[in-house]
Motif scaffolding. Structure first.
Motif, PDB file in Angstrom:
ATOM      1  N   MET A 135       0.838  -1.197   0.000  1.00  0.00           N
ATOM      2  CA  MET A 135       0.000   0.000   0.000  1.00  0.00           C
ATOM      3  C   MET A 135       0.883   1.262   0.000  1.00  0.00           C
ATOM      4  O   MET A 135       0.664   2.184  -0.778  1.00  0.00           O
ATOM      5  CB  MET A 135      -0.936   0.016   1.223  1.00  0.00           C
ATOM      6  CG  MET A 135      -1.897  -1.165   1.291  1.00  0.00           C
ATOM      7  SD  MET A 135      -3.075  -1.181  -0.064  1.00  0.00           S
ATOM      8  CE  MET A 135      -2.370  -2.399  -1.141  1.00  0.00           C
ATOM      9  N   GLY A 136       1.894   1.263   0.859  1.00  0.00           N
ATOM     10  CA  GLY A 136       2.762   2.436   0.977  1.00  0.00           C
ATOM     11  C   GLY A 136       3.847   2.481  -0.092  1.00  0.00           C
ATOM     12  O   GLY A 136       4.334   3.565  -0.437  1.00  0.00           O
ATOM     13  N   THR A 137       4.228   1.322  -0.634  1.00  0.00           N
ATOM     14  CA  THR A 137       5.330   1.306  -1.606  1.00  0.00           C
ATOM     15  C   THR A 137       4.838   1.496  -3.037  1.00  0.00           C
ATOM     16  O   THR A 137       5.532   2.081  -3.854  1.00  0.00           O
ATOM     17  CB  THR A 137       6.107  -0.028  -1.533  1.00  0.00           C
ATOM     18  OG1 THR A 137       5.159  -1.104  -1.555  1.00  0.00           O
ATOM     19  CG2 THR A 137       6.943  -0.113  -0.273  1.00  0.00           C
ATOM     20  N   VAL A 138       3.631   1.002  -3.370  1.00  0.00           N
ATOM     21  CA  VAL A 138       3.177   1.013  -4.767  1.00  0.00           C
ATOM     22  C   VAL A 138       1.796   1.654  -4.938  1.00  0.00           C
ATOM     23  O   VAL A 138       1.647   2.651  -5.653  1.00  0.00           O
ATOM     24  CB  VAL A 138       3.126  -0.429  -5.346  1.00  0.00           C
ATOM     25  CG1 VAL A 138       2.576  -0.433  -6.766  1.00  0.00           C
ATOM     26  CG2 VAL A 138       4.495  -1.082  -5.305  1.00  0.00           C
ATOM     27  N   VAL A 139       0.798   1.092  -4.305  1.00  0.00           N
ATOM     28  CA  VAL A 139      -0.593   1.455  -4.629  1.00  0.00           C
ATOM     29  C   VAL A 139      -0.916   2.885  -4.192  1.00  0.00           C
ATOM     30  O   VAL A 139      -1.515   3.656  -4.949  1.00  0.00           O
ATOM     31  CB  VAL A 139      -1.589   0.440  -4.012  1.00  0.00           C
ATOM     32  CG1 VAL A 139      -3.019   0.763  -4.433  1.00  0.00           C
ATOM     33  CG2 VAL A 139      -1.234  -0.981  -4.442  1.00  0.00           C
ATOM     34  N   PHE A 140      -0.495   3.246  -2.990  1.00  0.00           N
ATOM     35  CA  PHE A 140      -0.734   4.604  -2.488  1.00  0.00           C
ATOM     36  C   PHE A 140       0.599   5.177  -1.998  1.00  0.00           C
ATOM     37  O   PHE A 140       0.786   5.416  -0.804  1.00  0.00           O
ATOM     38  CB  PHE A 140      -1.779   4.598  -1.368  1.00  0.00           C
ATOM     39  CG  PHE A 140      -3.099   4.000  -1.778  1.00  0.00           C
ATOM     40  CD1 PHE A 140      -3.939   4.683  -2.664  1.00  0.00           C
ATOM     41  CD2 PHE A 140      -3.506   2.759  -1.303  1.00  0.00           C
ATOM     42  CE1 PHE A 140      -5.156   4.141  -3.065  1.00  0.00           C
ATOM     43  CE2 PHE A 140      -4.719   2.211  -1.691  1.00  0.00           C
ATOM     44  CZ  PHE A 140      -5.551   2.898  -2.574  1.00  0.00           C
ATOM     45  N   ALA A 141       1.515   5.365  -2.949  1.00  0.00           N
ATOM     46  CA  ALA A 141       2.858   5.820  -2.583  1.00  0.00           C
ATOM     47  C   ALA A 141       2.823   7.231  -1.994  1.00  0.00           C
ATOM     48  O   ALA A 141       3.785   7.653  -1.351  1.00  0.00           O
ATOM     49  CB  ALA A 141       3.767   5.761  -3.800  1.00  0.00           C
TER      50      ALA A 141
END
Ligand code: DC
Length: 231
Positions: free
Chosen positions: A136-142
């Motif tokens: 979530m924090g690395t790709v989808v909702f950076a």
């Protein structure tokens, strides 16, 4: 004041390995904040279930990705945590250890991840979203306003899972659970695309021996520090 566009709604990203308490903590946070909740792991679990039902091999990247594009998935809202596939409630079916292991296999397919990306981003709606997963924090909702990476020792995660399953009347062996957890961690962390790891700007919280309410209040404090209204 101008209204916040849907795609600018604040996101609280909660990532980490299975059994670290993400689901429980994320749901409590969403309820406390009055925000939406995305259980991204459920999407991978449903995809694996659907692939199995279609008779696809779980490593058939083209087939699984095509299936992901057209999946008819439904989620309950608020306290209703039911999950639906093609109009059938599959909440219990997708929560088994086997469903988790199968999800981890389809989740390693880059095209399948890509196919689920927009579906996940569509959950970002005002007043905000608590997004629970691995990337979530690395790709989808950076651009999440706050990123949290929850961990706990493998032994503690196996113990928690054991208690949950026994409470549901499912008989399991703790040693098997521990080796499944280690195998899943290894697969999720070593895959080429969106491997399980904390974002560089994530707050890493080790929940071993810490109560759920303490973890929740710690995360609410992080949001307050970012000037996010938590009332
Ligand atoms: O969080 P969970 O146990 O329901 O997730 C099931 C599997 O799905 C997990 O082994 C890895 C995968 N997953 C993922 O790759 N990315 C996510 N954002 C969420 C889950």
């Amino acid at each position: 004041m101008t209204e916040t566009p849907a795609n600018n709604a604040p996101v609280l990203a909660i990532d980490g390995p299975g059994g670290a308490g993400k689901g429980t903590v994320s749901r409590l946070l969403a309820a406390s904040l009055g925000w939406h909740y995305l259980d991204s792991g459920a999407l991978y679990r449903i995809l694996a279930l659907a692939a199995g039902r279609k008779g696809l091999q779980l490593d058939d990247e083209t087939g699984v990705a095509a299936l992901a594009q057209g999946l008819d998935i439904g989620f309950g809202t608020g306290a209703d945590d039911s999950v639906w596939l093609d109009g059938e409630e599959v909440s219990a079916l997708i929560r088994s250890e086997q469903a988790g292991a199968m999800a981890s296999v389809v989740a390693a397919l880059p095209a399948a991840r890509q196919a689920l990306l927009l579906r996940q981003r569509a959950f970002r709606q005002v007043p905000g979203l608590v997004a629970d997963g691995r990337d979530m924090g690395t790709v989808v909702f950076a651009d999440a306003v706050q990123k949290v990476f929850l961990t706990a020792s493998a032994q503690e995660r196996a113990d928690r899972r054991y208690k949950q399953l026994i409470a549901k009347g499912i008989d399991v062996n703790i040693g098997d659970l521990l080796s499944d957890i280690n195998a899943r961690d290894e697969r999720d962390s070593s895959r080429a695309v969106a491997p399980l790891r904390p974002a560089a700007d994530a707050a890493v919280i080790d929940t071993t021996g810490i109560s759920i309410s303490r973890v929740v209040s710690q995360i609410l404090e992080l949001l307050t520090d970012k000037n996010v209204n938590t009332q």
